[in-house]
Design a protein around this motif. Sequence first.
Motif, mmCIF file in Angstrom:
data_model
loop_
_atom_site.group_PDB
_atom_site.id
_atom_site.type_symbol
_atom_site.label_atom_id
_atom_site.label_comp_id
_atom_site.label_asym_id
_atom_site.label_seq_id
_atom_site.Cartn_x
_atom_site.Cartn_y
_atom_site.Cartn_z
ATOM 1 N N HIS A 1 -8.241 2.648 0.660
ATOM 2 C CA HIS A 1 -7.193 3.678 0.742
ATOM 3 C C HIS A 1 -7.783 5.056 0.482
ATOM 4 O O HIS A 1 -7.462 6.026 1.200
ATOM 5 C CB HIS A 1 -6.092 3.366 -0.266
ATOM 6 N N MET B 1 0.854 -1.184 0.000
ATOM 7 C CA MET B 1 0.000 0.000 0.000
ATOM 8 C C MET B 1 0.892 1.236 0.000
ATOM 9 O O MET B 1 2.093 1.142 0.292
ATOM 10 C CB MET B 1 -0.897 0.000 1.247
ATOM 11 N N ILE C 1 1.042 -4.905 3.892
ATOM 12 C CA ILE C 1 0.151 -5.646 4.771
ATOM 13 C C ILE C 1 0.067 -7.083 4.267
ATOM 14 O O ILE C 1 0.168 -7.342 3.069
ATOM 15 C CB ILE C 1 -1.267 -5.031 4.838
ATOM 16 N N LYS D 1 -7.363 2.765 7.936
ATOM 17 C CA LYS D 1 -6.070 2.316 8.435
ATOM 18 C C LYS D 1 -5.757 0.929 7.877
ATOM 19 O O LYS D 1 -6.653 0.190 7.471
ATOM 20 C CB LYS D 1 -6.074 2.272 9.965
ATOM 21 N N GLU D 2 -4.478 0.575 7.899
ATOM 22 C CA GLU D 2 -4.068 -0.710 7.339
ATOM 23 C C GLU D 2 -4.732 -1.877 8.055
ATOM 24 O O GLU D 2 -5.142 -2.863 7.425
ATOM 25 C CB GLU D 2 -2.542 -0.845 7.383
ATOM 26 N N GLU D 3 -4.877 -1.788 9.366
ATOM 27 C CA GLU D 3 -5.518 -2.882 10.100
ATOM 28 C C GLU D 3 -7.000 -3.008 9.741
ATOM 29 O O GLU D 3 -7.573 -4.102 9.780
ATOM 30 C CB GLU D 3 -5.363 -2.704 11.617
#
Length: 465
Positions: free
Chosen positions: A296, A268, A273, A301-303
Amino acid sequence: MKEFFIKFRLGLAIIITKLTVFGLRIVGRGGTSLPGKIALRICPDIFNRLSDRFRIIMVTGTNGKTTTSRIIEGMLQKAGLEYISNKSGANLASGIATTLISALSLTGKPIVRTALLETDEAAFRTLAPKLKPEIVIVTNFFRDQLDRFGELYTTLNSVREGIQGSPESRLILNADDSLCASLGQDTSNPVIYFGLGDKVYPEDYLIANADAAFCINCKSRYEYLSSSFAHLGHFKCPNCGYERPTAQIECTQVLEYDNLSSTIEIQMPGGKIAVKLAIPGLYNIYNALAGAAVGHMLDLKEEDLVYVLEGFECGFGRMETLSVNGRELKLILVKNPTGFNQVLKYLMTQKDKCVIGFAINDKLADGTDISWLWDVDFEILSFMQEKVRRFFVSGIRAEDMAVRLKYAGIPSDHIFIMHGETELVYSLLEASNENETIYLLPTYTAMLDIRKSLKKRFNLKEIWE
């Protein structure tokens, strides 16, 4: 006076559409397209009238629209956004009109502000300029329903025209598809690309590029550093230099890959991730990347991206898994050679005994020309015959499908023709043992008939839910 009649027509269309949906749902009908047809007859400019009432996200392309849309739904939920979507897959103008009106009050005020719209490629040309989408996702382009779409580049140009009429839209495009990526050339629209990294696919794949072998700009033959399937891959024109653009959302590694799931690493813009996708198949990796790109854009958030991608549930008929009489029934829509080949490639990962059924119709929504079946690589099924207890064929063109399997090397005594979806489902269950998998591969209208039969027997959700 003119403005009064316009508002009157819009209000009348809203009321009659809602009443029609209500009536159809009471009698057990979907109510996904007919109400919208009525609305468009009453108020032909309804899309222009409704566009400023919603934040619109449109998903188009040949394959993967429904699955990608379902993933985006998860992203919207995680972002805390209430939305409406055409979950049933009714993606023509009538279905989209029904969807938007269902999100309005009787006075025309929006109940929710975000509309996620899966959109037919041909319909996108006229709908996008009217609806003014904030985000447009284009999955890919392959040959599909030649009797309706015509030649592949006609489909591409329909989408291109729709984008040209939507200069404010942010685009999410497949970098590995030379046709799709070309939509980002010479455009003022902001673009995010997604794709697979060079040589990350875990199996050797022979490049069989019949759909887009030549450069869209100068007609020279593309060269490939690597290929995933069909014409998707890291392409470059040796003459004019047109090449795969850099992907901001990229699968950089496939860690695990089987018939149950795929574990991948995604680069990303903010970092990498690792995700165990809840759905198998190479084509679903692409769908997941497109969904991650929307996440995105929503500043997740990535989580949160990982949470959505790992918990995603398939849409109806798209790798939908049902537990039926102790068996696992997987319902997988097939509609064109490229998509069908990817499903067959997925079947090759099956490790235990199974039963396979095909239901082929030739109604308008399926495509009336079924000659495309001869472009599907059914021959690979001969390599897994010892794992398949029986092959069943059904639908309007059951006999044609049986002939195709015979010429693919499947013995005639392993092929059984069933007439009617109830008989097909019963035969599939009878031929399989407990804890085994049944794969049922229907075309669109056959899928609707089969699902209706399954709903009656096993109390499934409605297709619009």
